[in-house]
Design an enzyme around this catalytic site. Structure first.
Site, PDB file in Angstrom:
ATOM      1  N   CYS A 169      24.686   5.368  50.401  1.00 12.11           N
ATOM      2  CA  CYS A 169      23.227   5.320  50.268  1.00 12.11           C
ATOM      3  C   CYS A 169      22.617   6.698  50.064  1.00 12.11           C
ATOM      4  CB  CYS A 169      22.619   4.714  51.528  1.00 12.11           C
ATOM      5  SG  CYS A 169      23.242   3.093  51.910  1.00 12.11           S
ATOM      6  N   ARG A 194      26.968   9.394  44.423  1.00 11.13           N
ATOM      7  CA  ARG A 194      27.416   9.031  45.765  1.00 11.13           C
ATOM      8  C   ARG A 194      27.987   7.620  45.819  1.00 11.13           C
ATOM      9  NH1 ARG A 194      24.157  12.166  49.792  1.00 11.13           N
ATOM     10  NH2 ARG A 194      24.240  10.412  51.198  1.00 11.13           N
ATOM     11  N   TRP A 226      24.298   1.279  49.280  1.00 14.65           N
ATOM     12  CA  TRP A 226      25.721   0.920  49.265  1.00 14.65           C
ATOM     13  C   TRP A 226      25.886  -0.084  50.409  1.00 14.65           C
ATOM     14  CZ3 TRP A 226      30.052   1.611  52.538  1.00 14.65           C
ATOM     15  CH2 TRP A 226      31.299   1.516  51.917  1.00 14.65           C
ATOM     16  N   ASN A 266      19.329   5.310  55.617  1.00 11.00           N
ATOM     17  CA  ASN A 266      20.785   5.524  55.517  1.00 11.00           C
ATOM     18  C   ASN A 266      21.352   5.411  56.922  1.00 11.00           C
ATOM     19  OD1 ASN A 266      20.416   6.121  52.862  1.00 11.00           O
ATOM     20  ND2 ASN A 266      21.076   8.252  52.985  1.00 11.00           N
ATOM     21  N   GLY A 267      22.529   4.798  57.052  1.00 15.29           N
ATOM     22  CA  GLY A 267      23.144   4.693  58.380  1.00 15.29           C
ATOM     23  C   GLY A 267      23.261   3.238  58.793  1.00 15.29           C
ATOM     24  N   GLU A 303      48.754  10.676  47.553  1.00 17.36           N
ATOM     25  CA  GLU A 303      47.532  10.996  46.811  1.00 17.36           C
ATOM     26  C   GLU A 303      47.567  10.348  45.422  1.00 17.36           C
ATOM     27  OE1 GLU A 303      44.689  12.025  47.351  1.00 17.36           O
ATOM     28  OE2 GLU A 303      43.936  12.755  45.439  1.00 17.36           O
ATOM     29  N   LYS A 342      44.829   7.655  44.030  1.00 14.50           N
ATOM     30  CA  LYS A 342      44.095   7.802  42.756  1.00 14.50           C
ATOM     31  C   LYS A 342      44.218   6.540  41.928  1.00 14.50           C
ATOM     32  CE  LYS A 342      42.100  10.403  43.468  1.00 14.50           C
ATOM     33  NZ  LYS A 342      42.070  11.339  44.554  1.00 14.50           N
ATOM     34  N   GLU A 351      42.292   3.505  43.446  1.00 15.37           N
ATOM     35  CA  GLU A 351      40.826   3.525  43.506  1.00 15.37           C
ATOM     36  C   GLU A 351      40.166   3.411  42.141  1.00 15.37           C
ATOM     37  OE1 GLU A 351      40.297   8.276  44.572  1.00 15.37           O
ATOM     38  OE2 GLU A 351      38.817   6.897  45.349  1.00 15.37           O
ATOM     39  N   HIS A 383      64.292   0.999  54.245  1.00 22.36           N
ATOM     40  CA  HIS A 383      63.899   0.380  55.519  1.00 22.36           C
ATOM     41  C   HIS A 383      62.873  -0.731  55.316  1.00 22.36           C
ATOM     42  CE1 HIS A 383      66.228   3.300  57.717  1.00 22.36           C
ATOM     43  NE2 HIS A 383      65.660   4.269  57.023  1.00 22.36           N
ATOM     44  N   LYS A 437      30.987   8.270  46.704  1.00 20.65           N
ATOM     45  CA  LYS A 437      31.478   9.640  46.659  1.00 20.65           C
ATOM     46  C   LYS A 437      31.388  10.280  48.036  1.00 20.65           C
ATOM     47  CE  LYS A 437      33.052  13.329  44.737  1.00 20.65           C
ATOM     48  NZ  LYS A 437      34.517  13.290  44.557  1.00 20.65           N
TER      49      LYS A 437
HETATM   50  O1  M6R Z   1      34.041  14.422  51.032  1.00 24.73           O
HETATM   51  P1  M6R Z   1      35.339  14.176  51.769  1.00 24.73           P
HETATM   52  O2  M6R Z   1      36.450  15.038  51.269  1.00 24.73           O
HETATM   53  O3  M6R Z   1      35.180  14.270  53.256  1.00 24.73           O
HETATM   54  O4  M6R Z   1      35.695  12.680  51.423  1.00 24.73           O
HETATM   55  C1  M6R Z   1      36.777  12.047  52.028  1.00 24.73           C
HETATM   56  C2  M6R Z   1      37.160  10.797  51.267  1.00 24.73           C
HETATM   57  O5  M6R Z   1      36.117   9.868  51.295  1.00 24.73           O
HETATM   58  C3  M6R Z   1      37.506  11.091  49.802  1.00 24.73           C
HETATM   59  O6  M6R Z   1      38.499  12.057  49.705  1.00 24.73           O
HETATM   60  C4  M6R Z   1      37.991   9.808  49.096  1.00 24.73           C
HETATM   61  O7  M6R Z   1      39.205   9.398  49.645  1.00 24.73           O
HETATM   62  C5  M6R Z   1      38.113  10.044  47.589  1.00 24.73           C
HETATM   63  N1  M6R Z   1      37.345   9.075  46.875  1.00 24.73           N
HETATM   64  C6  M6R Z   1      39.494   9.926  47.084  1.00 24.73           C
HETATM   65  O8  M6R Z   1      39.570  10.174  45.710  1.00 24.73           O
END
Ligand code: M6R
Length: 611
Positions: free
Chosen positions: A2, A27, A73, A98-99, A484, A488, A491, A507, A606
């Protein structure tokens, strides 16, 4: 996640609100809305599901000097017009929030008994009814908000306007960032400064418990005890330069290709001839490093993956290092050894779980708090004893790329600074430090080289676009790189991707391997290569299809079941940074083939400012 913007001015502010919402789009959100007190003094409310452009289309006839706007959001209630903010009560008061309000159910119950009608499934609607309730009992807008927040449990950043008092916006903060932008005879509220780039340079950050009474010419702030307080006026360094696509199809692709520059800037001024310099990390850096005998790192998502890589560096250098996800750390008991440095890592500096973990850690006896962050004007940066900035430049794509590699570079420099202390070395370091510094210097050109694999990766991506599941494998510091890579891919392409330490395959996950399951592996030429090769044989023996990013000297070559892309030889310390690049490109090109919304993938944000 948000976003909030509000404005009070002597000019029409509808376009300011719409522009601010567009700037908050990065965001992540699913609906948007605004409320303006129009020229007849009426509260004009417009909301729509989807992108801000859809909202803009229904706002061309709305004008006024005072208003609030929001990108939502969804947390409580699905993405729908009636759940979008602002929420109103009796057509008198409007609120953006927000929150999360935790006691919304009991408030809703009592408000229903008072006769307030509910039009949404949100937790926010109780806030606006409660303010309206207090105003109906004679409170002015400021008092009504003060009384209301005293009755709320949970996190909020609030913007409130009322047609009964068109000379002010009331803003309130508790656990959800909110700031006041200061213009010339006009003032603004926003959840982050990027919303206000064209209208305000100066700003004040509200602290938890603050309520601000904002008119066009004045800002009065009251703290938790309702005492007037001054908050520091800061000057924003944000500009519009970083927010254009520069000819790229997506911000993610632009940001992947920006990594050479981002890393150059992150290293800028921090390396001496043969050593990592400490002074550029901050006035108090030396003292904080001196006190650190071990490290606890807290982060989320990609930033957590960076921490997991760094653990290999710290422990190789003789520094005990523990890494934990922020949302888990917050809800358990801790034993803190003397001299433990508490490190947070965050691209945005606004991730709520990480921020809450830092606040909690402050009472637990850590030697100091250090933050590795990409956003200079962020909450985490302000709340930490020392912040080391990754100078990646603004990252807009939801999938974090250049933030990750610059975090790794920063963590490696930090590890070197602490290594000197752990091993009692001089400030000029030793052979290993010299070697790493040389490698760091050449990192931008090595990244450029890795980016050169893109055409081959485009060809490889065709094998993934119609798959449902994928496995990623790595060993040692490349296991978190595999994690990682899987993050990627999942997501932005929505393909289920899981990462395993390659030695774990037998395992359990080996049961999943067949010709339909692409298995991606990273194979640098290090001491674990032989072990990794055996793990890859386990996949081949089960008819699995391998896609391997392998050192050119690894002895791993393509055949019918194995696609190999060769990576130039790379030093062991920086190899995890280099091997990240092909995995980023792979996920980007698979998502491109699938036609997903790469920069704003579904359901994601974001900046994750809720629990
Ligand atoms: O802003 P931050 O690095 O604290 O964010 C943490 C995660 O939300 C962020 O890295 C998220 O996993 C990404 N979308 C991954 O690509």
């Amino acid at each position: 996640m948000c976003g909030i913007i509000g404005a009070i001015a002597n000019r029409d502010i509808t376009s300011v609100l719409i522009d601010g919402l567009k700037r908050l789009e990065y965001r992540g959100y699913d609906s948007a809305g605004l409320a303006v007190i129009d020229s007849d003094g009426e509260l004009d409310l417009r909301r729509s599901v989807g992108r801000v452009v859809a909202l803009e289309k229904i706002c061309s006839d709305i004008h006024g000097h005072l208003g609030i706007a929001h990108t939502r959001w969804a947390t409580h209630g699905r993405p729908a017009e009636n759940n979008a903010h602002p929420h109103t009560s009796s057509h008198q008061v409007a609120v953006v929030h927000n929150g999360i309000i935790e006691n919304h159910e009991s408030l809703r119950q009592s408000q229903k008994e008072m006769g307030f009608p509910f039009s949404s499934e949100t937790d926010t609607e109780v806030i606006v009814h409660q303010i309206d309730h207090h105003m109906q009992n004679g409170a002015d807008l400021l008092c009504a908000v003060q009384n209301t927040v005293d009755e709320l449990n949970g996190a909020y950043g609030l913007g409130v306007v009322s047609k009964q008092d068109t000379s002010r916006i009331i803003a309130a903060r508790n656990g959800s960032p909110l700031l006041i932008g200061l213009g010339e005879d006009e003032n603004f509220i926003a959840s982050d400064m990027s919303a206000l780039i064209p209208v305000a340079k100066q700003y004040m950050v509200l602290e938890d418990g603050d309520i601000a009474d904002v008119t066009g010419t004045t800002v009065d702030i009251y703290d938790r005890d309702r005492k007037p307080v001054q908050r520091k006026v800061l000057v924003s360094s944000l500009s519009d330069d970083e927010t254009s696509l520069d000819g790229y199809a997506h911000f993610m692709k632009k940001e992947i290709h920006e990594q050479t520059r981002a890393i150059t800037e992150t290293l800028e001024g921090r390396l001496g001839a043969n050593s990592v310099l400490e002074i550029p990390f901050g006035e108090n850096a030396k003292e904080i490093f001196d006190a650190a005998r071990e490290i606890k790192i807290i982060a989320c998502g990609t930033s957590y993956n960076a921490a997991c890589v760094a653990r290999y560096w710290f422990e190789e250098f003789g520094i005990r290092c523990d890494v934990e996800i922020a949302s888990e750390y917050r809800y358990r008991k801790h034993v803190v050894n003397d001299g433990t440095l508490f490190v947070t890592i965050s691209q945005s500096g606004e991730t709520l779980d990480t921020m809450a973990a830092l606040e909690m850690a402050k009472g637990l006896g850590y030697s100091n708090t250090l933050c590795i962050c990409n956003a200079p004007e962020s909450s985490l940066a302000r709340a930490s004893d020392l912040t080391i900035f990754t100078h990646a430049g603004r990252e807009i794509g939801v999938a974090s790329t250049k933030a990750f590699t610059t975090q790794l570079v920063t963590l490696l420099m930090l590890a070197i600074c602490l290594r000197r202390r752990a091993l009692n070395l001089s400030a000029e370091g030793d052979k290993i430090e010299h070697e790493i510094v040389l490698e760091l210097r050449s990192l931008p050109s090595q990244i450029e080289h890795a980016l050169g694999l893109e055409d081959d990766i485009i060809a490889m991506s065709k094998h993934f676009a119609d798959r449902q599941h994928t496995l990623f494998l790595g060993r040692g510091a490349h296991y978190p790189i595999a994690v990682e890579g899987a993050l990627k891919l999942k997501e932005i392409s929505y393909i289920h991707a899981e990462a395993y330490a390659a030695g774990e395959l037998k395992h359990g996950p080996l049961a999943l391997v067949d010709a339909d399951m692409p298995v991606v592996a990273v194979a640098p030429n290090n001491e674990l290569l032989g072990k990794l090769k055996s793990n890859l044989e386990e996949v081949r023996a089960r008819g699995g299809r391998l896609f391997v990013f392998a050192d050119i000297d690894s002895g791993i070559h393509s055949d019918d079941d194995t696609h190999v892309l060769h990576v130039a030889p790379v030093n062991n310390y920086i190899a995890p940074i280099i091997y990240t690049i092909p995995l980023q490109l792979l996920s980007y090109h698979v998502a491109l083939l699938k036609g997903t919304d790469i920069d704003k993938p579904r359901n994601l944000a974001k900046s994750v400012t809720v629990e």
